[in-house]
Design an enzyme around this catalytic site. Structure first.
Site, short mmCIF file in Angstrom:
data_model
loop_
_atom_site.label_atom_id
_atom_site.label_comp_id
_atom_site.label_asym_id
_atom_site.label_seq_id
_atom_site.Cartn_x
_atom_site.Cartn_y
_atom_site.Cartn_z
N LEU A 100 0.89 -1.16 0.00
CA LEU A 100 0.00 0.00 0.00
C LEU A 100 0.92 1.21 0.00
O LEU A 100 1.88 1.25 0.78
CB LEU A 100 -0.89 0.03 1.25
CG LEU A 100 -2.29 -0.55 1.18
CD1 LEU A 100 -2.99 -0.39 2.53
CD2 LEU A 100 -3.13 0.12 0.09
N ASP A 101 0.63 2.18 -0.83
CA ASP A 101 1.46 3.37 -0.90
C ASP A 101 1.60 4.00 0.49
O ASP A 101 0.70 3.89 1.33
CB ASP A 101 0.79 4.35 -1.86
CG ASP A 101 1.64 5.56 -2.15
OD1 ASP A 101 2.68 5.41 -2.81
OD2 ASP A 101 1.28 6.66 -1.69
N LYS A 102 2.70 4.67 0.72
CA LYS A 102 2.97 5.27 2.04
C LYS A 102 1.85 6.21 2.48
O LYS A 102 1.48 6.24 3.66
CB LYS A 102 4.31 6.03 2.01
CG LYS A 102 4.74 6.58 3.36
CD LYS A 102 6.15 7.14 3.30
CE LYS A 102 6.61 7.61 4.67
NZ LYS A 102 8.01 8.09 4.65
N GLU A 248 -1.71 -0.70 -5.12
CA GLU A 248 -2.82 0.22 -5.38
C GLU A 248 -2.37 1.32 -6.30
O GLU A 248 -3.12 2.08 -6.78
CB GLU A 248 -3.36 0.80 -4.07
CG GLU A 248 -2.34 1.48 -3.20
CD GLU A 248 -2.02 2.90 -3.63
OE1 GLU A 248 -1.09 3.47 -3.04
OE2 GLU A 248 -2.64 3.43 -4.54
#
Length: 248
Positions: A100-102, A248
């Protein structure tokens, strides 16, 4: 027993096959004291070591669901002070399944089972991920239709998918693809910027009552269901660096 070296390593639960390939490329894996290379096979009685340490037999599978907060990075690199491993602070070695992106939040799985990682991440297995997204300006039917039918990003057109408007500036989207930063790139291609992005479901698992920043073990029933869903996972479909099936 006769299996590829990366499959052997992942089945011990040490890491995923992709991570095993990296260890092999770096010359950190040996078979019977000989440096391993991709394509090597492991026979019964062979001693496989990583960094000079013999791989131990597979431990009981750990499966964890985390409601990842913003600011945590889905990496096992402890040099990154925001890494997800130190954040969870589990008592033994685990690693995230996908990313999941930061700046994104929501559901992510962590495990010690490299084989489950491989099966869940294979893009060809059509495992659903559902997201709740807020953008920076009002959306319209044209935007929804475009998101549903496919958006041109990264030299390809995204697969058709379910999209439902939830408010003037927000929508739900269900993906089976996992292109790098896919939702953000899709929105940007249509002239929108994502203000917040939360993954609310992976396959049969939802956030339920899992508060932001908290984690829990899978129940026996959830573990059984996940295993059934990945039991027929393709052994031949291969991902690539841009598509690990759970991005994502």
């Amino acid at each position: 027993m006769d299996k590829s070296i990366n499959k052997y390593i992942s089945e011990t639960g040490f890491c995923s096959r992709r991570e095993a390939d990296k260890y092999i490329e770096q010359g950190r894996v040996t078979i019977n004291d000989n440096i391993a290379s991709k394509g090597n096979r492991v026979e019964e009685g062979d001693v496989v070591e990583v960094d000079g340490e013999p791989l131990k037999k597979k431990k009981a599978t750990v499966l964890i669901a985390l409601n990842k907060p913003k600011g945590i990075t889905c990496t096992t690199d402890t040099k990154d002070k925001t890494n997800i491993i130190d954040y969870v602070n589990f008592s033994s070695r685990i690693f995230p399944i996908g990313r999941l992106d930061k700046l994104s939040e929501g559901l992510i799985f962590l495990t010690n089972d490299g084989d489950i990682v491989n099966k869940i991440l294979r893009a060809g297995n059509q495992h659903e991920k559902e997201y709740y997204v807020v953008v920076d300006k009002p959306i319209n039917l044209e935007f929804i239709k475009a998101m549903r039918n496919g958006v041109r990003i990264m030299g390809t057109t995204t697969q058709k998918c379910f999209v439902h408007q939830e408010g003037s500036d927000r929508f739900r989207i269900i993906l089976t693809q996992g292109l790098n930063r896919q939702i953000r790139r899709m929105c940007e291609a249509l002239g929108y910027n994502v203000r917040s992005l939360k993954r609310i479901r992976i396959m049969n698992m939802t956030l339920k009552d899992l508060a932001p920043g908290k984690w829990r073990y899978f129940t026996k029933e959830e573990t059984t269901t996940i295993n059934e869903m990945v039991a027929n996972s393709s052994k031949t479909a291969k991902g690539n660096n841009d598509n690990d099936g759970m991005d994502e």
